[in-house]
Each structure stands twice: as C-alpha cells, then as structure tokens.
Design an enzyme around this catalytic site. Structure first.
Site, PDB file in Angstrom:
ATOM      1  N   SER A  84     -65.366 -45.773  54.698  1.00 36.34           N
ATOM      2  CA  SER A  84     -64.584 -46.309  55.802  1.00 36.34           C
ATOM      3  C   SER A  84     -63.211 -46.686  55.247  1.00 36.34           C
ATOM      4  CB  SER A  84     -65.314 -47.502  56.423  1.00 36.34           C
ATOM      5  OG  SER A  84     -64.581 -48.075  57.481  1.00 36.34           O
ATOM      6  N   TYR A  87     -56.423 -43.567  63.460  1.00 38.86           N
ATOM      7  CA  TYR A  87     -57.169 -43.700  62.209  1.00 38.86           C
ATOM      8  C   TYR A  87     -57.947 -45.019  62.213  1.00 38.86           C
ATOM      9  CZ  TYR A  87     -58.226 -44.093  57.242  1.00 38.86           C
ATOM     10  OH  TYR A  87     -58.879 -44.242  56.048  1.00 38.86           O
ATOM     11  N   LYS A 111     -62.171 -45.470  62.115  1.00 34.87           N
ATOM     12  CA  LYS A 111     -62.889 -46.258  61.114  1.00 34.87           C
ATOM     13  C   LYS A 111     -63.624 -47.442  61.747  1.00 34.87           C
ATOM     14  CE  LYS A 111     -61.777 -43.687  57.632  1.00 34.87           C
ATOM     15  NZ  LYS A 111     -62.802 -42.828  56.984  1.00 34.87           N
TER      16      LYS A 111
END
Length: 273
Positions: free
Chosen positions: A134, A148, A152
């Site tokens: 992660s 992004y 995650k």
C-alpha cells in the site's frame, strides 16, 4: 526451511530488490511482470530458484492462471507480495475517466484478483501470508495524487477486512505502507494528467514540499525489513516504511480524533432518542 514467494511487479523497484533478497537466502521466487524479458536477469542469475511469469495484473483470468502455474511448479505458495502498481499525478479535476479507471484497475483490482487467486491454495495449506504494498497515502492524503490516494485507501479497506476473514485458516495479511522512496515510481513508471494552469500553485506547493532533503528513503534499505516481516510468526496488519511516514500519519490521526471529539455531541444527536 525455504519459502515460496510470489511477487508481482518484480522487474524493477521494490519488487526486484525484494525478489533478490529472498533468492540470495535460498527462497524460491515466482517473479511476475508485464515484460518477461525484463525478468531474464533474475532467471540467469538464480536459475531454478526463479519462475518468471509474464502477467498483467489487470487481467483477472491471467492472474488466476499465474497463481496456478506457480502452485504446479513449486508445490505451494507461502507468501504473496502484491507489489505491482504505479502513480497517477494530477489534480482530481484534471483526471480523465480512462486515467481514473486504469489507476483503480492496477492498484486496487489487480491486488484483489491476486489475493482471491491465492486464497484457495493457502487455505488448503492452512498457512500463508498476503502482503499488500500500500502506501502511507492509504492512511493520509497529499494533493496532486487523488486517485492514487483513493486506490490505496481501497486496498487498505479490503485488506483489513480480509485479515479478519482468513485468520482462522492460518493466513496472515499485512499492509506495507512506505513513504516516498527513490524508485522510479514518480519517474518513468508514473502517469501525468493533462495540466490545467489554474492548479499550478497547488502543484508548486507540492513540489516544494517533496523537495525536503532526505524525505525519500533508500529502496535497498527495505529488503531486510521485508525478510523480517515474512519471517515474523505474528506479523503486523500494518507496517509503515521510512522515517517520514510515522510522524505524518500520527499528526493527521491526532487532528482527526480532535475533530471527532469536537463534534461528538452532534454525532450523538444524529443517532436519535
């Protein structure tokens, strides 16, 4: 006893560094990447300890096939490291539908498919360790990395749930959460949105903040840590990597708790009598 490690995104960066660390100590590694040619170096150097497989993690069918090939070849899979992923740089407004979908396909769905594929094998073994790469940006956010961050955060949510579902089968789940490192994650591997000049001040502030000396860790320093993680009898659910991740996350979480406390009476009012 040597382990069988399945690593995605093993052609460069963390994936390649970690693959070599496992191989140097005698573990067997299933190394996957989009380019089979890019994996040849590992095969030439470590021979039968390596099974190189071409894999696009966005392809669910191919992901299951790769996991089954690994099981047939080595007889088991002890550790899955979901490392494949990339950064999408750009503000939310700048991000196209295609860019957003591709980011989620690789960073979230690719991780989901491999996790699903390996579970029957690990359940049958009554042991296994799934490690999701992660980011500390799965716990807090930075501007210019909205999609992004979102990908995650999604990995964090499903992996935490997965950990509770499979613990009884002898399977551990860990989330590795690095701060920035000097890989090519923000270079050749990255994708940039089409820029809107109105956001130039935001991007300038981001660039200045990330130019702090020493803010990026050395990728090679993570190898020994990943070995420790896979060897731990009771591995943690979350492991921050780097010197900057912990203080950044701590600050944001303290602010969140303070805000929850400030609005606590309003929250309770919303519950009803």
């Amino acid at each position: 006893m040597s382990k069988v490690i399945f690593i995605t995104g093993a052609t460069r960066g963390f994936g390649k560094i970690w693959a070599e660390a496992f191989l140097k100590r005698g573990d067997r590694v299933v190394a996957t990447g989009r380019s089979i040619e890019a994996l040849q170096e590992l095969k030439d150097k470590y021979g039968d300890l390596v099974l190189p497989l071409q894999l696009d993690v966005n392809d669910r069918k191919a992901s299951f096939e790769a996991v089954n090939k690994a099981k047939e070849h080595f007889g088991r899979i002890d550790v899955l490291i979901n490392n494949a992923g990339y950064g999408l740089f750009g503000t939310i407004e700048e991000t196209s539908e295609e860019e957003a979908r591709k980011q989620m396909e690789t960073n979230f769905f690719g991780v989901l498919w491999l996790s699903q594929a390996v579970l029957p094998i690990m359940r049958e073994q009554k042991s296994g360790h799934i490690i999701q790469v992660s980011s500390f940006l799965g716990l807090i956010t930075l501007p210019v990395l909205g999609l992004y961050n979102a990908s995650k955060f999604a990995v964090e949510g499903f992996s935490e749930t997965l950990a509770t579902e499979v613990k009884g089968f002898g399977i551990n789940v860990s989330l590795v959460e690095p701060n920035g490192y000097t890989t090519d994650w923000s270079g050749e591997s990255a994708v940039q949105t089409k820029s809107m000049s109105i956001y130039d001040p935001v991007k300038q502030a981001f660039s200045e903040a990330t130019a702090t000396p020493g803010i990026f860790g050395k990728p090679e320093a993570t190898a020994a840590v990943i070995l420790k993680l896979t060897d731990a009898p009771e591995p943690p659910l979350r492991l921050l990597l780097g010197s900057f991740a912990y203080p950044a996350v701590k600050k944001v979480y303290e602010e969140r708790l303070a805000s929850f406390e400030e609005w606590k009476s309003v929250s309770e009012e919303a519950h009803g009598a």
